[in-house]
Design a protein around this motif. Structure first.
Motif, PDB file in Angstrom:
ATOM      1  N   PRO A 107     -25.825 -22.497  32.528  1.00  0.00           N
ATOM      2  CA  PRO A 107     -25.341 -21.970  33.719  1.00  0.00           C
ATOM      3  C   PRO A 107     -25.933 -22.567  35.092  1.00  0.00           C
ATOM      4  CG  PRO A 107     -27.422 -20.932  32.793  1.00  0.00           C
ATOM      5  CD  PRO A 107     -26.799 -22.242  31.979  1.00  0.00           C
ATOM      6  N   CYS A 108     -25.120 -22.178  36.065  1.00  0.00           N
ATOM      7  CA  CYS A 108     -25.361 -22.757  37.559  1.00  0.00           C
ATOM      8  C   CYS A 108     -25.037 -21.491  38.433  1.00  0.00           C
ATOM      9  CB  CYS A 108     -24.910 -24.067  37.652  1.00  0.00           C
ATOM     10  SG  CYS A 108     -25.018 -24.664  39.171  1.00  0.00           S
ATOM     11  N   TRP A 109     -25.800 -21.277  39.412  1.00  0.00           N
ATOM     12  CA  TRP A 109     -25.363 -20.804  40.544  1.00  0.00           C
ATOM     13  C   TRP A 109     -24.767 -21.428  41.444  1.00  0.00           C
ATOM     14  CZ3 TRP A 109     -26.652 -15.299  40.995  1.00  0.00           C
ATOM     15  CH2 TRP A 109     -27.617 -14.814  40.357  1.00  0.00           C
ATOM     16  N   ILE A 110     -23.635 -20.731  42.230  1.00  0.00           N
ATOM     17  CA  ILE A 110     -22.927 -21.587  43.200  1.00  0.00           C
ATOM     18  C   ILE A 110     -23.190 -20.641  44.396  1.00  0.00           C
ATOM     19  CG2 ILE A 110     -20.596 -21.951  44.479  1.00  0.00           C
ATOM     20  CD1 ILE A 110     -21.322 -23.619  41.782  1.00  0.00           C
ATOM     21  N   ILE A 111     -23.797 -21.023  45.456  1.00  0.00           N
ATOM     22  CA  ILE A 111     -24.475 -20.453  46.694  1.00  0.00           C
ATOM     23  C   ILE A 111     -23.445 -20.402  47.818  1.00  0.00           C
ATOM     24  CG2 ILE A 111     -26.187 -19.900  48.247  1.00  0.00           C
ATOM     25  CD1 ILE A 111     -26.866 -19.344  45.181  1.00  0.00           C
ATOM     26  N   GLY A 112     -22.703 -19.394  48.165  1.00  0.00           N
ATOM     27  CA  GLY A 112     -22.000 -19.440  49.292  1.00  0.00           C
ATOM     28  C   GLY A 112     -22.672 -18.747  50.495  1.00  0.00           C
ATOM     29  N   GLY A 113     -22.020 -18.854  51.823  1.00  0.00           N
ATOM     30  CA  GLY A 113     -22.786 -18.484  52.978  1.00  0.00           C
ATOM     31  C   GLY A 113     -22.476 -16.979  53.394  1.00  0.00           C
ATOM     32  N   GLY A 114     -21.732 -16.146  52.753  1.00  0.00           N
ATOM     33  CA  GLY A 114     -21.517 -14.997  53.275  1.00  0.00           C
ATOM     34  C   GLY A 114     -22.760 -13.934  53.400  1.00  0.00           C
ATOM     35  N   PRO A 115     -22.294 -13.215  54.219  1.00  0.00           N
ATOM     36  CA  PRO A 115     -23.542 -12.096  54.753  1.00  0.00           C
ATOM     37  C   PRO A 115     -24.214 -11.513  53.562  1.00  0.00           C
ATOM     38  CG  PRO A 115     -21.371 -11.341  55.268  1.00  0.00           C
ATOM     39  CD  PRO A 115     -21.248 -12.658  54.805  1.00  0.00           C
ATOM     40  N   SER A 116     -23.583 -11.059  52.666  1.00  0.00           N
ATOM     41  CA  SER A 116     -24.304 -10.354  51.404  1.00  0.00           C
ATOM     42  C   SER A 116     -25.314 -11.227  50.755  1.00  0.00           C
ATOM     43  CB  SER A 116     -23.144  -9.998  50.229  1.00  0.00           C
ATOM     44  OG  SER A 116     -22.726 -11.134  49.685  1.00  0.00           O
ATOM     45  N   LEU A 117     -25.361 -12.454  50.862  1.00  0.00           N
ATOM     46  CA  LEU A 117     -26.625 -13.366  50.355  1.00  0.00           C
ATOM     47  C   LEU A 117     -27.793 -12.918  50.874  1.00  0.00           C
ATOM     48  CD1 LEU A 117     -26.877 -15.906  48.326  1.00  0.00           C
ATOM     49  CD2 LEU A 117     -27.153 -17.289  50.251  1.00  0.00           C
ATOM     50  N   ALA A 118     -28.039 -12.477  52.021  1.00  0.00           N
ATOM     51  CA  ALA A 118     -29.255 -11.799  52.784  1.00  0.00           C
ATOM     52  C   ALA A 118     -29.502 -10.594  51.881  1.00  0.00           C
ATOM     53  CB  ALA A 118     -29.190 -11.796  54.015  1.00  0.00           C
ATOM     54  N   THR A 119     -28.702 -10.033  51.343  1.00  0.00           N
ATOM     55  CA  THR A 119     -29.077  -8.532  50.634  1.00  0.00           C
ATOM     56  C   THR A 119     -29.480  -8.680  49.160  1.00  0.00           C
ATOM     57  OG1 THR A 119     -26.877  -8.151  50.051  1.00  0.00           O
ATOM     58  CG2 THR A 119     -27.304  -7.354  52.358  1.00  0.00           C
ATOM     59  N   LEU A 120     -29.380  -9.997  48.430  1.00  0.00           N
ATOM     60  CA  LEU A 120     -29.478 -10.125  47.229  1.00  0.00           C
ATOM     61  C   LEU A 120     -30.978 -10.422  46.986  1.00  0.00           C
ATOM     62  CD1 LEU A 120     -26.359 -12.330  46.429  1.00  0.00           C
ATOM     63  CD2 LEU A 120     -26.610  -9.903  46.069  1.00  0.00           C
ATOM     64  N   PRO A 121     -31.522 -10.065  45.584  1.00  0.00           N
ATOM     65  CA  PRO A 121     -32.788 -10.571  45.148  1.00  0.00           C
ATOM     66  C   PRO A 121     -33.113 -11.943  45.246  1.00  0.00           C
ATOM     67  CG  PRO A 121     -31.668  -9.878  43.329  1.00  0.00           C
ATOM     68  CD  PRO A 121     -30.607  -9.560  44.541  1.00  0.00           C
ATOM     69  N   ILE A 122     -33.316 -12.655  46.306  1.00  0.00           N
ATOM     70  CA  ILE A 122     -33.303 -13.918  46.567  1.00  0.00           C
ATOM     71  C   ILE A 122     -34.783 -14.530  45.723  1.00  0.00           C
ATOM     72  CG2 ILE A 122     -33.922 -15.879  48.098  1.00  0.00           C
ATOM     73  CD1 ILE A 122     -30.963 -14.961  48.167  1.00  0.00           C
ATOM     74  N   ALA A 123     -35.572 -13.940  45.861  1.00  0.00           N
ATOM     75  CA  ALA A 123     -37.028 -14.372  45.244  1.00  0.00           C
ATOM     76  C   ALA A 123     -36.774 -14.492  43.710  1.00  0.00           C
ATOM     77  CB  ALA A 123     -38.011 -13.421  45.588  1.00  0.00           C
ATOM     78  N   GLU A 124     -36.161 -13.281  43.162  1.00  0.00           N
ATOM     79  CA  GLU A 124     -36.066 -13.341  41.732  1.00  0.00           C
ATOM     80  C   GLU A 124     -34.952 -14.574  41.343  1.00  0.00           C
ATOM     81  OE1 GLU A 124     -34.364 -10.133  38.182  1.00  0.00           O
ATOM     82  OE2 GLU A 124     -34.367  -9.781  40.267  1.00  0.00           O
ATOM     83  N   MET A 125     -33.920 -14.579  42.019  1.00  0.00           N
ATOM     84  CA  MET A 125     -33.104 -15.776  41.851  1.00  0.00           C
ATOM     85  C   MET A 125     -33.629 -17.005  41.927  1.00  0.00           C
ATOM     86  SD  MET A 125     -29.868 -14.228  44.154  1.00  0.00           S
ATOM     87  CE  MET A 125     -29.033 -15.737  44.126  1.00  0.00           C
ATOM     88  N   VAL A 126     -34.446 -17.387  42.780  1.00  0.00           N
ATOM     89  CA  VAL A 126     -35.230 -18.645  42.945  1.00  0.00           C
ATOM     90  C   VAL A 126     -36.009 -18.891  41.885  1.00  0.00           C
ATOM     91  CG1 VAL A 126     -36.997 -19.807  44.343  1.00  0.00           C
ATOM     92  CG2 VAL A 126     -35.270 -18.777  45.437  1.00  0.00           C
ATOM     93  N   ALA A 127     -36.897 -17.853  41.156  1.00  0.00           N
ATOM     94  CA  ALA A 127     -37.621 -17.638  40.068  1.00  0.00           C
ATOM     95  C   ALA A 127     -36.890 -17.893  38.654  1.00  0.00           C
ATOM     96  CB  ALA A 127     -38.612 -16.518  40.094  1.00  0.00           C
ATOM     97  N   THR A 128     -35.826 -17.358  38.817  1.00  0.00           N
ATOM     98  CA  THR A 128     -34.866 -17.773  37.489  1.00  0.00           C
ATOM     99  C   THR A 128     -34.457 -19.054  37.334  1.00  0.00           C
ATOM    100  OG1 THR A 128     -34.152 -15.510  38.045  1.00  0.00           O
ATOM    101  CG2 THR A 128     -32.726 -16.939  36.486  1.00  0.00           C
ATOM    102  N   PRO A 129     -34.607 -19.526  36.183  1.00  0.00           N
ATOM    103  CA  PRO A 129     -34.360 -21.094  35.763  1.00  0.00           C
ATOM    104  C   PRO A 129     -32.864 -21.219  35.869  1.00  0.00           C
ATOM    105  CG  PRO A 129     -34.869 -19.996  33.625  1.00  0.00           C
ATOM    106  CD  PRO A 129     -35.105 -18.998  34.589  1.00  0.00           C
ATOM    107  N   GLY A 130     -32.410 -22.348  36.028  1.00  0.00           N
ATOM    108  CA  GLY A 130     -31.058 -22.689  36.312  1.00  0.00           C
ATOM    109  C   GLY A 130     -30.898 -23.313  37.782  1.00  0.00           C
ATOM    110  N   PRO A 131     -30.041 -24.280  38.282  1.00  0.00           N
ATOM    111  CA  PRO A 131     -29.891 -24.781  39.514  1.00  0.00           C
ATOM    112  C   PRO A 131     -29.146 -23.811  40.315  1.00  0.00           C
ATOM    113  CG  PRO A 131     -28.632 -25.828  38.151  1.00  0.00           C
ATOM    114  CD  PRO A 131     -29.173 -24.940  37.277  1.00  0.00           C
ATOM    115  N   LYS A 132     -29.300 -24.158  41.637  1.00  0.00           N
ATOM    116  CA  LYS A 132     -28.643 -23.348  42.667  1.00  0.00           C
ATOM    117  C   LYS A 132     -27.871 -24.505  43.526  1.00  0.00           C
ATOM    118  CE  LYS A 132     -31.784 -20.543  41.514  1.00  0.00           C
ATOM    119  NZ  LYS A 132     -32.654 -20.442  40.474  1.00  0.00           N
ATOM    120  N   PHE A 133     -26.538 -24.450  43.397  1.00  0.00           N
ATOM    121  CA  PHE A 133     -25.583 -25.089  43.848  1.00  0.00           C
ATOM    122  C   PHE A 133     -25.219 -24.645  45.313  1.00  0.00           C
ATOM    123  CE2 PHE A 133     -22.374 -28.584  42.489  1.00  0.00           C
ATOM    124  CZ  PHE A 133     -22.092 -29.088  43.890  1.00  0.00           C
ATOM    125  N   ALA A 134     -25.284 -25.217  46.381  1.00  0.00           N
ATOM    126  CA  ALA A 134     -25.259 -24.506  47.908  1.00  0.00           C
ATOM    127  C   ALA A 134     -23.939 -25.150  48.408  1.00  0.00           C
ATOM    128  CB  ALA A 134     -26.202 -24.631  48.802  1.00  0.00           C
TER     129      ALA A 134
END
Length: 362
Positions: free
Chosen positions: A27-54
């Motif tokens: 698995p891999c996260w694809i991170i877009g720039g949409g406004p909803s990103l600021a409403t997501l559980p960013i700290a949990e996403m960062v702590a979860t294994p698997g890379p973030k592809f921005a």
């Protein structure tokens, strides 16, 4: 597919194909720039294994990605992205000699940065699988999906990817005064045209504007926002038409973006569910035990082992008719050796050389 380039134009091919593939659908996260990103559980996403592809400026102020790509000119992006060696970067070869913003360095000098060539005439059926370039449909998300697949990722969670520009509350209020209501799935440009036909001036619509377009501090005027919304719509339709190609290639595209246009055509899970699915696939670093790992003590301390860790019957077999390791030649041994010399050549090679003085004597 990927290469490094020096400031003198020298290229070095780098093999990255399937480097991040694993025994399961990585698995891999694809991170877009949409406004909803600021409403997501960013700290949990960062702590979860698997890379973030921005993509582009996505994640700015919220998270640092492990992978990054952009389609647009170099000057639109940040110095810290290019110079951060912890971020693996992918850009088109035409950017190699651009200057990194706010520096005198060339893009090709950036650490951890790889170039690729683009393929403009790529169809839906093979948009992932070109062997000599990345599909160029003038979009960063498409580019990121293809690169992620080439790297070996097979489950992509898309966060911050609304792929729409919504009208602002002010614009909707203005439209309602002329008895105009947005239709389900209506493009921003079509709504604006209906408003103009009803007599609402373009300047009034521009003043009303759109809802937030990004999670970071940036805004486009109405005309550019209309073009962007249509571009997003077209990209969603591209991906809809690529679903069979993705299935054949073993790629799962999962939206973790509330309100995304993708949700009409692809599975949707909320970001917390996505985090849990990734932890199930890769492990949960926050709950993994360390006691006894170095000392060989009780490895079940803290509870019963999960079903994944229970002993099962396993034995390693060679493939059918596969030669035993002792009789199987190594790669070095199978390299071609020079053919034996012909008999005449052996005779010639055996003739001793006799020096001859060619100086004329008086």
């Amino acid at each position: 597919m990927f290469y490094r380039q020096q400031t003198d134009g020298t290229r070095l091919a780098i093999e990255l194909g399937n480097l991040f593939a694993g025994p399961t659908a990585t698995p891999c996260w694809i991170i877009g720039g949409g406004p909803s990103l600021a409403t997501l559980p960013i700290a949990e996403m960062v702590a979860t294994p698997g890379p973030k592809f921005a993509l582009n400026l996505a994640g700015s102020g919220l998270l640092r990605p492990q992978f990054w790509t952009s389609y647009d000119p170099t000057s639109r992006f940040q110095r810290s992205i290019y110079l951060d060696p912890a971020i693996i970067k992918f850009v088109h070869g035409c950017r190699a000699m651009d200057l990194i913003p706010d520096t005198t360095y060339k893009v090709c000098e950036a650490p951890g940065l790889f170039f690729f060539e683009r393929r403009k005439e790529q169809g839906f059926h093979d948009f992932l699988t070109s062997a000599d370039g990345i599909t160029d449909w003038q979009d960063s998300l498409i580019q990121a999906i293809v690169i992620a697949w080439q790297l070996g990722f097979r489950t992509l969670y898309l966060a911050g990817c609304e792929l729409r520009v919504a009208p602002s509350t002010s614009l909707l209020t203005l439209a309602a005064k002329s008895d105009i209501r947005p239709q389900p799935g209506e493009l921003l440009g079509d709504l604006v045209k209906r408003c103009e036909r009803a007599g609402i001036s373009r300047s009034s619509l521009e003043s009303a504007g759109t809802s937030p377009q990004y999670h970071f501090d940036e805004v486009k005027p109405l005309a550019a926002a209309i073009q962007t919304d249509f571009h997003y719509f077209r990209v969603v339709q591209y991906l809809r038409l690529c679903r069979r190609a993705m299935a054949l290639a073993g790629l799962s595209l999962i939206s973790a973006t509330p309100g995304s246009r993708l949700n009409d055509f692809f599975p949707y899970v909320d970001a917390q569910q996505a985090c849990e699915q990734i932890r199930q696939a890769l492990g949960n670093p926050g709950k993994e035990m360390t006691r006894g790992k170095y000392t060989g003590g009780d490895k079940t301390t803290g509870g019963e082992p999960s079903p994944h860790h229970r002993l099962v019957a396993m034995r390693d077999f060679r493939p059918h008719h596969w030669p035993a390791p002792a009789s199987r030649p190594s790669q070095a041994a199978t390299a071609k050796e020079p053919a034996p010399a012909a008999p005449l050549q052996r005779v010639i090679d055996g003739i001793r050389e006799t020096p001859v003085d060619l100086t004329e004597r008086g």
